[in-house]
Scaffold this active site. Structure first.
Site, PDB file in Angstrom:
ATOM      1  N   GLY A   1      39.339  71.951  69.938  1.00 12.68           N
ATOM      2  CA  GLY A   1      38.593  71.679  71.321  1.00 12.68           C
ATOM      3  C   GLY A   1      37.319  71.771  71.394  1.00 12.68           C
TER       4      GLY A   1
ATOM      5  N   SER B   1      30.939  63.388  69.273  1.00 11.01           N
ATOM      6  CA  SER B   1      32.058  63.908  68.898  1.00 11.01           C
ATOM      7  C   SER B   1      32.677  64.193  70.241  1.00 11.01           C
ATOM      8  CB  SER B   1      31.497  65.273  67.992  1.00 11.01           C
ATOM      9  OG  SER B   1      32.828  65.842  67.481  1.00 11.01           O
ATOM     10  N   TYR B   2      33.065  65.735  70.489  1.00 20.01           N
ATOM     11  CA  TYR B   2      34.122  65.839  71.483  1.00 20.01           C
ATOM     12  C   TYR B   2      33.620  65.288  72.996  1.00 20.01           C
ATOM     13  CZ  TYR B   2      38.260  67.790  73.970  1.00 20.01           C
ATOM     14  OH  TYR B   2      39.365  67.961  74.552  1.00 20.01           O
TER      15      TYR B   2
ATOM     16  N   ASP C   1      30.337  59.516  58.023  1.00 19.27           N
ATOM     17  CA  ASP C   1      31.006  60.500  58.676  1.00 19.27           C
ATOM     18  C   ASP C   1      32.477  60.632  58.548  1.00 19.27           C
ATOM     19  OD1 ASP C   1      31.512  62.476  60.427  1.00 19.27           O
ATOM     20  OD2 ASP C   1      31.462  61.277  62.315  1.00 19.27           O
TER      21      ASP C   1
ATOM     22  N   HIS D   1      27.776  62.414  60.900  1.00 25.15           N
ATOM     23  CA  HIS D   1      28.423  62.853  62.348  1.00 25.15           C
ATOM     24  C   HIS D   1      27.201  62.939  63.233  1.00 25.15           C
ATOM     25  CE1 HIS D   1      31.485  63.837  64.849  1.00 25.15           C
ATOM     26  NE2 HIS D   1      31.066  65.129  65.165  1.00 25.15           N
TER      27      HIS D   1
END
Length: 422
Positions: free
Chosen positions: A91, A186-187, A344, A397
């Protein structure tokens, strides 16, 4: 960061050049505003705030005004979230200050951990940038209630971020009505769509444009755990990082339907062992073996200093910096930490492509190369109905860290509502 020439072009900003003291604190509409040590009088206004979101809940945000100010200048919020390692992603948990000080903000921390250098390709060259620490407990943000840490989730994070934006616009009404964009990575593949939905839903409920949201952009998005895991293994295989036998074992034993059998986990573990010790954020980059002796780094195919995140972490844990930011006012003992393109392997390009297949969108403009300001192929782009997918060639990334010029070109096109240049 960048090429040797680019690094030499950056103007070094030291305490001796601009004075050893941080600027004095000033107050604007009840919010503490300061300028960071070694930053004073170097760029257009930059302001740090400790902002009350709700009772006992505080966020840290950083605003960087665009170099050329106009009444119609766009406002953009940047929310940086976690890098996940499948299949057991834990998370969100990364600080937006990582995005600010390693990727797209106006400054980078130098190797001495004390002084700063200008970022030639900072995104506040083309937009006002607002970096938000979210949810509570990430970076310098905190809460007086432990329940805010124990019960956090995507929905509450979106609700808190929306409350923050409304309060922020009330305190700084000069930004009301301006075109607003949300960017992240990303998240952020979860946080950004949910925040955007919250904004649009409340605009409809209130029958007025509370936030003039015009678009969202997500870099290397983490969207779905099963899709990301399957895509990561396929990425390993297509980049000659694992054997044909192991790739086949994963395909035969993993259904990627939220259930991972023992045989599946064994196959994935073997894939992780075969790929070896590499930086999954950039599979061609070197590791930071000793941040105290950066000159001893192993040779890398990129010009990125692999120890840059350690310089930033050391800088943000300096007491004078935290005082200037009005951060860690509760005296927490643990130090600040950041978080536990097409190169990535964390959220690989294959994952995005698989997700696009699931959406089944109509193609409006076919796949083509796009070019950056250096006349090199910056990546590739395809336009779907309501969505644009673009790659950044040679980026990991954190795309702007590895390809800052190309990232700025892509971001500028996004703000203009255009495809990146041919």
């Amino acid at each position: 960061m960048g090429t040797q020439g680019e690094r030499e072009e950056r103007r070094k900003i030291s305490g001796k050049e601009k004075g050893e003291e941080a600027c004095k604190m000033r107050t604007k509409r009840g919010i503490d505003v300061v300028e960071s040590p070694a930053v004073a009088q170097t760029v257009r206004p930059q302001r740090w705030w400790r902002h009350l979101v709700g009772e006992g809940l505080r966020r840290i945000e950083w605003e960087c005004e665009v170099e050329e100010i106009s009444s119609t200048t766009r406002a953009t919020a940047f929310t940086k979230q976690i890098s996940v390692t499948p299949p057991n992603s834990t998370g969100p948990g990364c600080s937006s200050l990582g995005g600010a000080m390693l990727e797209i903000g106006p400054f980078f921390v130098n190797r001495d951990n004390k002084t700063l250098s200008r970022n030639k390709y900072a995104w506040n060259n083309v937009a006002n940038m607002l970096f938000l620490e979210s949810p509570a407990g990430v970076g310098f943000s905190y809460s007086n209630r432990t329940s805010d840490y124990n019960n956090t989730g995507d929905r509450s994070t979106a609700a808190d971020a929306y409350t923050f934006l409304i309060n922020w616009l009330e305190r700084f009404p000069e930004y009301k009505g301006r075109r607003f964009f949300i960017t992240g990575e990303s998240y952020g593949g979860h946080y950004i769509p949910q925040l955007a939905n919250t904004i649009l839903s409340n605009n409809k409920i209130m029958n007025t444009t509370m936030v003039n949201l015009k678009g969202v952009a997500i870099g290397n998005a983490y969207l779905d755990d099963d899709t990301n895991t399957r895509a990561t293994i396929d990425y390993y295989w297509t980049h000659a990082m694992i054997s044909k036998e192991t790739h086949k074992a994963v395909q035969e034993n993993c259904s990627f339907n939220r259930t991972y059998t023992g045989l599946c986990r064994t196959a994935i573990e073997e894939a992780n062992n075969e790929k070896g010790l590499i930086d999954q954020s950039n599979i061609y980059a070197s590791f930071c073996w000793d941040a105290s002796a950066p000159q001893q780094q192993h040779a890398s195919v990129t010009n990125i200093d692999p120890c840059a995140s350690y310089y930033m972490q050391s800088y943000l844990n300096r007491q004078e910096v935290q005082r200037a930011f009005h951060a860690n006012t509760t005296g927490l003992k643990q130090p600040w930490s950041d978080c536990s393109g097409d190169i990535d392997a964390v959220c690989p390009v294959t994952s995005t492509l698989y997700s696009l297949d699931i959406l089944g969108l109509q193609i409006n403009s076919s796949w083509r190369a796009w070019y950056s300001d250096d006349n090199e192929v910056g990546g590739y782009v395809v336009e779907y109905k309501g969505l644009v997918f673009a790659t950044v060639r040679g980026a990991g990334h954190m795309v702007p860290t590895y390809q800052p010029q190309r990232a700025l070109t892509l971001f500028s096109s996004f703000l203009q509502g255009k495809l990146p240049p041919e």
